[in-house]
Write a protein that holds these residues in place. Structure first.
Motif, PDB file in Angstrom:
ATOM      1  N   ARG A   1       2.912   9.594 -16.888  1.00  0.00           N
ATOM      2  CA  ARG A   1       2.414  11.093 -17.382  1.00  0.00           C
ATOM      3  C   ARG A   1       3.345  12.027 -17.048  1.00  0.00           C
ATOM      4  O   ARG A   1       3.235  13.132 -17.364  1.00  0.00           O
ATOM      5  N   LEU A   2       4.553  11.567 -16.460  1.00  0.00           N
ATOM      6  CA  LEU A   2       5.606  12.529 -16.013  1.00  0.00           C
ATOM      7  C   LEU A   2       6.727  12.513 -16.880  1.00  0.00           C
ATOM      8  O   LEU A   2       7.037  11.422 -17.319  1.00  0.00           O
ATOM      9  N   GLY A   3       7.620  13.476 -17.164  1.00  0.00           N
ATOM     10  CA  GLY A   3       8.759  13.600 -17.720  1.00  0.00           C
ATOM     11  C   GLY A   3       9.942  13.225 -16.697  1.00  0.00           C
ATOM     12  O   GLY A   3       9.777  12.861 -15.554  1.00  0.00           O
ATOM     13  N   PRO A   4      10.928  13.181 -17.412  1.00  0.00           N
ATOM     14  CA  PRO A   4      12.139  12.730 -16.443  1.00  0.00           C
ATOM     15  C   PRO A   4      12.488  13.769 -15.094  1.00  0.00           C
ATOM     16  O   PRO A   4      12.370  14.899 -15.462  1.00  0.00           O
ATOM     17  N   ASP A   5      12.872  13.346 -14.280  1.00  0.00           N
ATOM     18  CA  ASP A   5      13.058  14.141 -12.897  1.00  0.00           C
ATOM     19  C   ASP A   5      14.448  14.380 -12.921  1.00  0.00           C
ATOM     20  O   ASP A   5      15.246  13.166 -12.550  1.00  0.00           O
ATOM     21  N   PRO A   6      15.139  15.458 -12.783  1.00  0.00           N
ATOM     22  CA  PRO A   6      16.601  15.872 -12.876  1.00  0.00           C
ATOM     23  C   PRO A   6      17.022  15.350 -11.565  1.00  0.00           C
ATOM     24  O   PRO A   6      18.320  15.261 -11.313  1.00  0.00           O
ATOM     25  N   LEU A   7      16.288  15.059 -10.427  1.00  0.00           N
ATOM     26  CA  LEU A   7      16.861  14.659  -9.034  1.00  0.00           C
ATOM     27  C   LEU A   7      16.855  13.103  -9.099  1.00  0.00           C
ATOM     28  O   LEU A   7      17.516  12.616  -7.920  1.00  0.00           O
ATOM     29  N   ARG A  43       0.818  -1.219  -0.107  1.00  0.00           N
ATOM     30  CA  ARG A  43      -0.114   0.007  -0.002  1.00  0.00           C
ATOM     31  C   ARG A  43       0.780   1.327  -0.096  1.00  0.00           C
ATOM     32  O   ARG A  43       1.951   1.190   0.643  1.00  0.00           O
ATOM     33  N   ILE A  44       0.401   2.129  -0.675  1.00  0.00           N
ATOM     34  CA  ILE A  44       1.340   3.384  -0.855  1.00  0.00           C
ATOM     35  C   ILE A  44       0.180   4.647  -0.774  1.00  0.00           C
ATOM     36  O   ILE A  44      -0.699   4.766  -1.404  1.00  0.00           O
ATOM     37  N   VAL A  45       1.043   5.800  -0.071  1.00  0.00           N
ATOM     38  CA  VAL A  45       0.192   6.807   0.101  1.00  0.00           C
ATOM     39  C   VAL A  45       0.848   7.890  -0.977  1.00  0.00           C
ATOM     40  O   VAL A  45       1.995   8.137  -0.872  1.00  0.00           O
ATOM     41  N   HIS A  46      -0.091   8.445  -1.984  1.00  0.00           N
ATOM     42  CA  HIS A  46       0.489   9.468  -2.874  1.00  0.00           C
ATOM     43  C   HIS A  46      -0.016  10.812  -2.601  1.00  0.00           C
ATOM     44  O   HIS A  46      -1.057  10.988  -2.115  1.00  0.00           O
ATOM     45  N   GLU A  83       0.721  -0.216  -6.812  1.00  0.00           N
ATOM     46  CA  GLU A  83       1.807  -0.111  -7.633  1.00  0.00           C
ATOM     47  C   GLU A  83       1.299   0.121  -9.094  1.00  0.00           C
ATOM     48  O   GLU A  83       2.022   1.104  -9.773  1.00  0.00           O
ATOM     49  N   ALA A  84       0.253  -0.483  -9.549  1.00  0.00           N
ATOM     50  CA  ALA A  84      -0.224  -0.169 -10.858  1.00  0.00           C
ATOM     51  C   ALA A  84      -0.702   1.456 -10.979  1.00  0.00           C
ATOM     52  O   ALA A  84      -0.304   2.096 -11.990  1.00  0.00           O
ATOM     53  N   GLU A  85      -1.180   1.840  -9.999  1.00  0.00           N
ATOM     54  CA  GLU A  85      -1.641   3.250  -9.994  1.00  0.00           C
ATOM     55  C   GLU A  85      -0.449   4.222  -9.889  1.00  0.00           C
ATOM     56  O   GLU A  85      -0.391   5.189 -10.533  1.00  0.00           O
ATOM     57  N   VAL A  86       0.614   3.781  -9.369  1.00  0.00           N
ATOM     58  CA  VAL A  86       1.982   4.619  -9.295  1.00  0.00           C
ATOM     59  C   VAL A  86       2.431   4.690 -10.514  1.00  0.00           C
ATOM     60  O   VAL A  86       2.859   5.849 -11.015  1.00  0.00           O
ATOM     61  N   SER A  87       2.566   3.548 -11.238  1.00  0.00           N
ATOM     62  CA  SER A  87       3.021   3.594 -12.452  1.00  0.00           C
ATOM     63  C   SER A  87       2.331   4.236 -13.602  1.00  0.00           C
ATOM     64  O   SER A  87       2.883   4.998 -14.361  1.00  0.00           O
TER      65      SER A  87
END
Length: 266
Positions: A123-129, A62-65, A114-118
């Motif tokens: 939808r996001l671009g690369p994260d420089p960090l 389980r993951i909290v977003h 996990e599927a929802e996190v994926s």
């Protein structure tokens, strides 16, 4: 809105404070009761971040977003003298063995798998960090776009984590007109800007502040706010450019304030 370095600092802080603990999670405000119940009493395994999205990973998958949005904020407290009464509209409270934190005002606070996190990350671009960031995917989108670079840099589907301060300051540091089309960018320019962005945002993670002015330019007119580092152009409309003296210009671009020097950025 907090920029990516703030969210990564939060992820590191929460990972350090709660990792391996069976934490108590609640929703004093009442708007996250079901979500809190789903993770309450579970082991906090780790925290991670991608752009402006924060993830708390619990045992059992389980993951909290959390997305802080414009008004979201965490406030930490110690529990050695007893857990304090919540103050204000606390969406989510996490209490560990020694410390706790209260979340107020987020745009998103939800339990996902996990599927929802994926799906969120897709939808996001690369994260420089992030060490796994691939700038080539961002360049591919920028180089084919007829939107202006000042707008493209704020598009989280192209690069995740850049906010208005980094957008304005990065373009100034590389003398790029924010009105230049993506198709007008050179790959070498983008590569240099990406490398610089990675360094600047990592400084932000370490220092907890956005520092963009080079030491040799860090003098003259004060910053736009108390205890804020100086900036080259951000929130300096009408003030002289720190390098050439030309008044800094501003306009609204896709709902956000843009700042630039019409002499240095051509």
């Amino acid at each position: 809105m907090p920029e990516g370095h703030t969210v990564h600092r939060l992820a590191r802080q929460h990972h350090r404070i709660f990792r391996g603990q069976y934490v108590a999670v609640s929703s004093p405000q009442g708007r996250f009761v079901d979500g809190a119940d789903a993770v309450n009493g579970r082991r906090f395994d780790r925290a991670s971040a991608w752009g402006k999205h924060l993830f708390h990973h619990y045992a059992g998958g389980r993951i909290v977003h959390v997305h802080l949005g414009l008004y979201g904020k965490f406030a930490d407290f110690r529990v050695d003298a007893g857990v304090p009464e919540p103050v204000g509209q606390v969406r989510m409270r996490i209490v560990g063995t020694e410390r706790g934190t209260d979340l107020r005002g987020p745009t998103a606070c939800e339990v996902v798998n996990e599927a929802e996190v994926s799906a969120i990350l897709a939808r996001l671009g690369p994260d420089p960090l992030r060490k796994d960031a691939d700038p080539a995917t961002a360049w591919a989108r920028i180089s084919k776009s007829r939107r202006v670079i000042g707008a493209l840099l704020m598009d989280q589907t192209i690069i995740a984590g850049i906010g208005n301060v980094y957008r304005n300051e990065l373009l100034y540091r590389h003398r790029i007109d924010p009105h230049r089309l993506g198709t007008g960018m050179e790959e070498s320019e983008f590569a240099d800007a990406w490398t610089d962005l990675v360094e600047l945002m990592n400084v932000g993670v370490r220092k907890g502040r956005i520092i963009t002015v080079r030491p040799q330019d860090d003098h003259g007119a004060p910053s736009y706010g108390p205890r804020r580092p100086r900036t080259y152009v951000y929130r300096r409309a009408g003030e002289p450019c720190r390098i050439c003296g030309t008044p800094i210009r501003t306009e609204v671009l896709e709902g956000r304030n843009l700042f630039w020097c019409p002499t240095c950025q051509t």
